[in-house]
Design a protein around this motif. Structure first.
Motif, PDB file in Angstrom:
ATOM      1  N   VAL A  17       0.831  -1.198   0.000  1.00 14.09           N
ATOM      2  CA  VAL A  17       0.000   0.000   0.000  1.00 14.09           C
ATOM      3  C   VAL A  17       0.867   1.251   0.000  1.00 14.09           C
ATOM      4  CG1 VAL A  17      -1.729   1.290   1.319  1.00 14.09           C
ATOM      5  CG2 VAL A  17      -1.905  -1.185   1.114  1.00 14.09           C
ATOM      6  N   ALA A  18       1.983   1.210   0.696  1.00 11.55           N
ATOM      7  CA  ALA A  18       2.871   2.367   0.783  1.00 11.55           C
ATOM      8  C   ALA A  18       3.421   2.746  -0.595  1.00 11.55           C
ATOM      9  CB  ALA A  18       4.010   2.083   1.746  1.00 11.55           C
ATOM     10  N   ASP A  19       3.584   1.763  -1.474  1.00 13.59           N
ATOM     11  CA  ASP A  19       4.126   2.020  -2.800  1.00 13.59           C
ATOM     12  C   ASP A  19       3.040   2.314  -3.828  1.00 13.59           C
ATOM     13  OD1 ASP A  19       6.134   0.756  -1.285  1.00 13.59           O
ATOM     14  OD2 ASP A  19       7.210   0.309  -3.109  1.00 13.59           O
ATOM     15  N   ALA A  20       1.795   2.236  -3.422  1.00 10.09           N
ATOM     16  CA  ALA A  20       0.685   2.254  -4.365  1.00 10.09           C
ATOM     17  C   ALA A  20       0.519   3.568  -5.126  1.00 10.09           C
ATOM     18  CB  ALA A  20      -0.613   1.892  -3.664  1.00 10.09           C
ATOM     19  N   ALA A  21       0.894   4.679  -4.561  1.00  7.54           N
ATOM     20  CA  ALA A  21       0.634   5.972  -5.200  1.00  7.54           C
ATOM     21  C   ALA A  21       1.924   6.684  -5.586  1.00  7.54           C
ATOM     22  CB  ALA A  21      -0.210   6.836  -4.277  1.00  7.54           C
ATOM     23  N   GLN A  22       2.846   5.949  -6.152  1.00  4.25           N
ATOM     24  CA  GLN A  22       4.144   6.527  -6.496  1.00  4.25           C
ATOM     25  C   GLN A  22       4.034   7.673  -7.508  1.00  4.25           C
ATOM     26  OE1 GLN A  22       7.385   3.611  -7.084  1.00  4.25           O
ATOM     27  NE2 GLN A  22       5.769   2.119  -6.721  1.00  4.25           N
ATOM     28  N   ILE A  23       3.228   7.476  -8.524  1.00  2.00           N
ATOM     29  CA  ILE A  23       3.064   8.494  -9.563  1.00  2.00           C
ATOM     30  C   ILE A  23       2.392   9.732  -8.972  1.00  2.00           C
ATOM     31  CG2 ILE A  23       1.943   9.037 -11.759  1.00  2.00           C
ATOM     32  CD1 ILE A  23       4.212   7.066 -12.151  1.00  2.00           C
ATOM     33  N   LYS A  24       1.363   9.534  -8.170  1.00  2.00           N
ATOM     34  CA  LYS A  24       0.667  10.666  -7.560  1.00  2.00           C
ATOM     35  C   LYS A  24       1.620  11.479  -6.687  1.00  2.00           C
ATOM     36  CE  LYS A  24      -3.097  12.006  -4.531  1.00  2.00           C
ATOM     37  NZ  LYS A  24      -4.169  11.541  -3.643  1.00  2.00           N
ATOM     38  N   ARG A  25       2.408  10.791  -5.855  1.00  2.00           N
ATOM     39  CA  ARG A  25       3.347  11.505  -4.980  1.00  2.00           C
ATOM     40  C   ARG A  25       4.382  12.273  -5.793  1.00  2.00           C
ATOM     41  NH1 ARG A  25       3.034   6.762  -2.115  1.00  2.00           N
ATOM     42  NH2 ARG A  25       5.080   6.075  -2.829  1.00  2.00           N
ATOM     43  N   ALA A  26       4.904  11.656  -6.835  1.00  2.00           N
ATOM     44  CA  ALA A  26       5.890  12.328  -7.680  1.00  2.00           C
ATOM     45  C   ALA A  26       5.266  13.525  -8.390  1.00  2.00           C
ATOM     46  CB  ALA A  26       6.466  11.347  -8.696  1.00  2.00           C
ATOM     47  N   CYS A  27       4.043  13.358  -8.839  1.00  2.00           N
ATOM     48  CA  CYS A  27       3.309  14.443  -9.498  1.00  2.00           C
ATOM     49  C   CYS A  27       3.117  15.621  -8.537  1.00  2.00           C
ATOM     50  CB  CYS A  27       1.975  13.912 -10.001  1.00  2.00           C
ATOM     51  SG  CYS A  27       0.889  15.128 -10.775  1.00  2.00           S
ATOM     52  N   ARG A  72       3.421  -2.046 -11.438  1.00  2.00           N
ATOM     53  CA  ARG A  72       3.962  -1.362 -10.268  1.00  2.00           C
ATOM     54  C   ARG A  72       5.449  -1.045 -10.473  1.00  2.00           C
ATOM     55  NH1 ARG A  72       1.791  -2.248  -4.358  1.00  2.00           N
ATOM     56  NH2 ARG A  72      -0.060  -1.944  -5.586  1.00  2.00           N
ATOM     57  N   SER A  73       6.148  -1.945 -11.112  1.00  2.00           N
ATOM     58  CA  SER A  73       7.565  -1.720 -11.417  1.00  2.00           C
ATOM     59  C   SER A  73       7.720  -0.552 -12.391  1.00  2.00           C
ATOM     60  CB  SER A  73       8.175  -2.997 -12.008  1.00  2.00           C
ATOM     61  OG  SER A  73       9.507  -2.773 -12.385  1.00  2.00           O
ATOM     62  N   ASP A  74       6.867  -0.518 -13.418  1.00  2.00           N
ATOM     63  CA  ASP A  74       6.879   0.610 -14.361  1.00  2.00           C
ATOM     64  C   ASP A  74       6.635   1.923 -13.615  1.00  2.00           C
ATOM     65  OD1 ASP A  74       7.116  -1.241 -16.447  1.00  2.00           O
ATOM     66  OD2 ASP A  74       5.026  -1.004 -17.116  1.00  2.00           O
ATOM     67  N   GLN A  75       5.667   1.913 -12.715  1.00  2.00           N
ATOM     68  CA  GLN A  75       5.329   3.131 -11.974  1.00  2.00           C
ATOM     69  C   GLN A  75       6.509   3.610 -11.141  1.00  2.00           C
ATOM     70  OE1 GLN A  75       1.521   3.164  -9.922  1.00  2.00           O
ATOM     71  NE2 GLN A  75       0.735   1.653 -11.369  1.00  2.00           N
ATOM     72  N   LYS A  76       7.229   2.689 -10.558  1.00  2.00           N
ATOM     73  CA  LYS A  76       8.406   3.053  -9.763  1.00  2.00           C
ATOM     74  C   LYS A  76       9.448   3.747 -10.644  1.00  2.00           C
ATOM     75  CE  LYS A  76      11.807   1.020  -6.654  1.00  2.00           C
ATOM     76  NZ  LYS A  76      12.272  -0.210  -6.004  1.00  2.00           N
TER      77      LYS A  76
END
Length: 102
Positions: A20-30, A56-60
């Motif tokens: 769950v902690a990794d779930a919003a990587q794009i949003k946080r970066a945005c 998820r790997s792509d998002q990271k």
């Protein structure tokens, strides 16, 4: 026995929270970017599209490009089939995000 159950419960809790902690990587970066168009609603929308279009790997990987766009350029210029496939998924994601989140 109680100590074992407590340790098992804590371990299970940590394992359940980690994804769950990794779930919003794009949003946080945005949201962390200095772009004026990076509103909470738009970044949330972009994350929803990313969840559909990217692994998820792509998002990271893509999340890192918000702070270092040169990494995206390096991947684009790479000639490996793996990098080409990621670039194709990224372009598809970008087109979808632009159509849906604009």
């Amino acid at each position: 026995m109680k100590q074992f159950l407590l340790i098992a419960f804590c371990a299970a809790s940590l394992t359940a929270v980690a994804p769950v902690a990794d779930a919003a990587q794009i949003k946080r970066a945005c949201m962390a970017s200095d772009r004026s168009a990076a509103t909470r609603d738009r970044c949330s929308c972009i994350q929803r599209v990313a969840n559909q279009a990217l692994t998820r790997s792509d998002q990271k990987t893509v999340a890192k490009w918000f702070t270092d766009p040169h990494q995206a350029q390096e991947l684009k210029m790479s000639q490996t089939s793996r990098d080409d496939a990621l670039w194709d998924r990224y372009q598809n994601f970008g087109q979808m995000a632009q159509a849906i989140c604009s």
